[in-house]
Design a protein around this motif. Structure first.
Motif, PDB file in Angstrom:
ATOM      1  N   ALA A   1       0.824  -1.202   0.000  1.00  0.00           N
ATOM      2  CA  ALA A   1       0.000   0.000   0.000  1.00  0.00           C
ATOM      3  C   ALA A   1       0.863   1.259   0.000  1.00  0.00           C
ATOM      4  N   GLN A   2       0.291   2.289  -0.590  1.00  0.00           N
ATOM      5  CA  GLN A   2       0.917   3.605  -0.549  1.00  0.00           C
ATOM      6  C   GLN A   2       0.548   4.232   0.787  1.00  0.00           C
ATOM      7  N   VAL A   3       1.540   4.618   1.567  1.00  0.00           N
ATOM      8  CA  VAL A   3       1.269   5.208   2.883  1.00  0.00           C
ATOM      9  C   VAL A   3       1.583   6.693   2.810  1.00  0.00           C
TER      10      VAL A   3
ATOM     11  N   VAL B   1      -3.211   9.295   8.715  1.00  0.00           N
ATOM     12  CA  VAL B   1      -2.473   8.599   7.654  1.00  0.00           C
ATOM     13  C   VAL B   1      -3.486   7.898   6.758  1.00  0.00           C
ATOM     14  N   ILE B   2      -3.209   7.903   5.463  1.00  0.00           N
ATOM     15  CA  ILE B   2      -4.057   7.168   4.522  1.00  0.00           C
ATOM     16  C   ILE B   2      -3.221   6.038   3.909  1.00  0.00           C
TER      17      ILE B   2
ATOM     18  N   GLY C   1     -11.671   0.783  -0.546  1.00  0.00           N
ATOM     19  CA  GLY C   1     -10.764  -0.117   0.168  1.00  0.00           C
ATOM     20  C   GLY C   1      -9.588   0.610   0.808  1.00  0.00           C
ATOM     21  N   ARG C   2      -9.580   1.940   0.680  1.00  0.00           N
ATOM     22  CA  ARG C   2      -8.523   2.700   1.355  1.00  0.00           C
ATOM     23  C   ARG C   2      -8.731   2.592   2.858  1.00  0.00           C
ATOM     24  N   VAL C   3      -7.647   2.742   3.610  1.00  0.00           N
ATOM     25  CA  VAL C   3      -7.768   2.687   5.061  1.00  0.00           C
ATOM     26  C   VAL C   3      -7.194   3.979   5.639  1.00  0.00           C
ATOM     27  N   ALA C   4      -7.924   4.566   6.570  1.00  0.00           N
ATOM     28  CA  ALA C   4      -7.429   5.784   7.216  1.00  0.00           C
ATOM     29  C   ALA C   4      -7.052   5.449   8.643  1.00  0.00           C
ATOM     30  N   MET C   5      -6.050   6.128   9.141  1.00  0.00           N
ATOM     31  CA  MET C   5      -5.607   5.879  10.508  1.00  0.00           C
ATOM     32  C   MET C   5      -5.507   7.198  11.257  1.00  0.00           C
TER      33      MET C   5
END
Lengths: 296, 64
Positions: A160-162, A200-201, A252-256
């Motif tokens: 994944a691209q962070v 963060v994405i 499906g992206r994840v955010a933190m």
């Protein structure tokens, strides 16, 4: 007599070196105690002895010796059980828990490493027995390098691209970019999140990666590793500051969102990119016909 | 592993008693916004829960 000595001692030596090399206290922050090292080094020694003795014993037509290998396998299954129990017990008091998937992953690795030790000892012992000890030294060295290379799993940065994401509130609702994280009622908490929160994405590279990030055990592992490496602004009575990872259902992206003690975004991104991809999180929809066709 | 119930409403704090009724969680009535904030802070600290805003003057403290 000479032959046995060289074969077994070389096999044992390489086995123990292998165990030591893969026992570095790494990103998992475990084991962190001398006693942990002793336990695993001794088990590694036992594995190495069993592996190193196998070929010379077989060569002497001592077939019963092979049964010891199966005994060893049972032993090392217990290692996994032991690690799982210990880590699961400790996880209850972690501010940010590892989660069952990460624990299972670590215990599986601890078990597998003993088999690795046994195989390398077997190889070196066998080569030393049938050829020259110098050749055994070389093959042992190669096996060590090979083991270190092969035993490296993938990390999050490879799937994944962070990148940083903007943290903002809409009323009581906390967002990282357009992904809703949670609802926080108290103004004091919102101020802290505004002040200290880093967003963060994680954008998955493909459908396989999307499935990995969808696994909630994987997300717990990311939260745990990030909070251990940067420190966490949280105590047992401030559940609001628990790091959260939420998924954007559309992409499906994840955010933190995390409130680290060290508010260094660069380091946070680095920590996240280096979180291991858990074996249990790996799904390969692209390998199936339906998944591959659906992917476009 | 310890067993606990997650996603449980531990308490309800409200400015308007008409908006809540029945249920298993204790309801705390607050006089004004300041008291609402104070009570929910105490409750979330004590219970280890998180306070959520239903945006109608009702706060709930939830264990996650």
């Amino acid at each position: 007599m000479e032959k046995y000595t060289a074969a077994t001692s070389l096999g044992i030596a390489f086995g123990v070196i292998t165990r030591y090399l893969v026992l570095r206290s790494d990103y998992r922050q475990y084991p962190g105690y001398p006693h942990g090292y002793i336990t695993h080094l001794s088990l590694g020694l036992i594995a190495a002895v069993l592996g190193a003795l196998a070929i010379p014993a077989l060569a002497e037509k001592e077939f019963t010796a092979v049964t010891f290998l199966s005994l060893a396998a049972t032993q090392f299954r217990d290692v996994r059980e032991m690690e799982r129990k210990t880590l699961a017990g400790l996880d209850l008091t972690n501010l940010v828990s590892r989660g069952p998937d990460y624990i299972e992953d670590i215990s599986r690795i601890f078990e597998a490493r003993n088999y690795l030790v046994m195989l390398i000892a077997l190889l070196v012992g066998g080569v030393a027995y049938y050829t020259h000890y110098a050749i055994a030294l070389v093959s042992g060295g190669l096996a060590l390098i090979g083991a270190r290379y092969l035993m490296h799993g993938r990390v999050v940065g490879q799937v994944a691209q962070v990148r940083p994401g903007k943290v903002h509130f809409e009323g009581p609702n906390l967002f990282v970019e357009d992904i809703h994280m949670m609802n926080l009622a108290r103004e004091e908490v919102r101020q802290q999140v505004k002040k200290r929160g880093l967003g963060v994405i994680l954008e998955p590279f493909d459908d396989d990666a999307r499935a990995i990030l969808g696994n909630s055990g994987q997300r717990m592992a990311i939260a745990h590793d990030a909070s251990v490496q940067l420190g966490i602004y949280k105590d047992v009575d401030t559940a609001e500051f628990t790091p959260l990872l939420r998924r954007d259902l559309d992409t499906g992206r994840v955010a933190m969102i995390i409130l680290p003690l060290e508010m260094d975004l660069e380091c946070l991104l680095l920590a996240i990119t280096r979180v291991p991809v858990l074996e249990s999180a790996i799904n390969r929809p692209l390998k199936s016909r339906a998944g591959y066709r659906a992917a476009d | 592993m310890a067993v606990s119930i997650n996603k449980l409403i531990l308490a309800v704090v409200t400015l308007n008693h008409d908006l809540v009724s029945g249920g298993g969680a204790p309801v705390f009535l607050a006089e004004d916004q300041a008291e609402l904030d104070r009570i929910s802070t105490y409750l979330s600290r004590i219970t280890g829960g998180v306070t959520h805003d239903l945006e109608n003057g009702v706060y709930i403290v939830v264990r996650h």
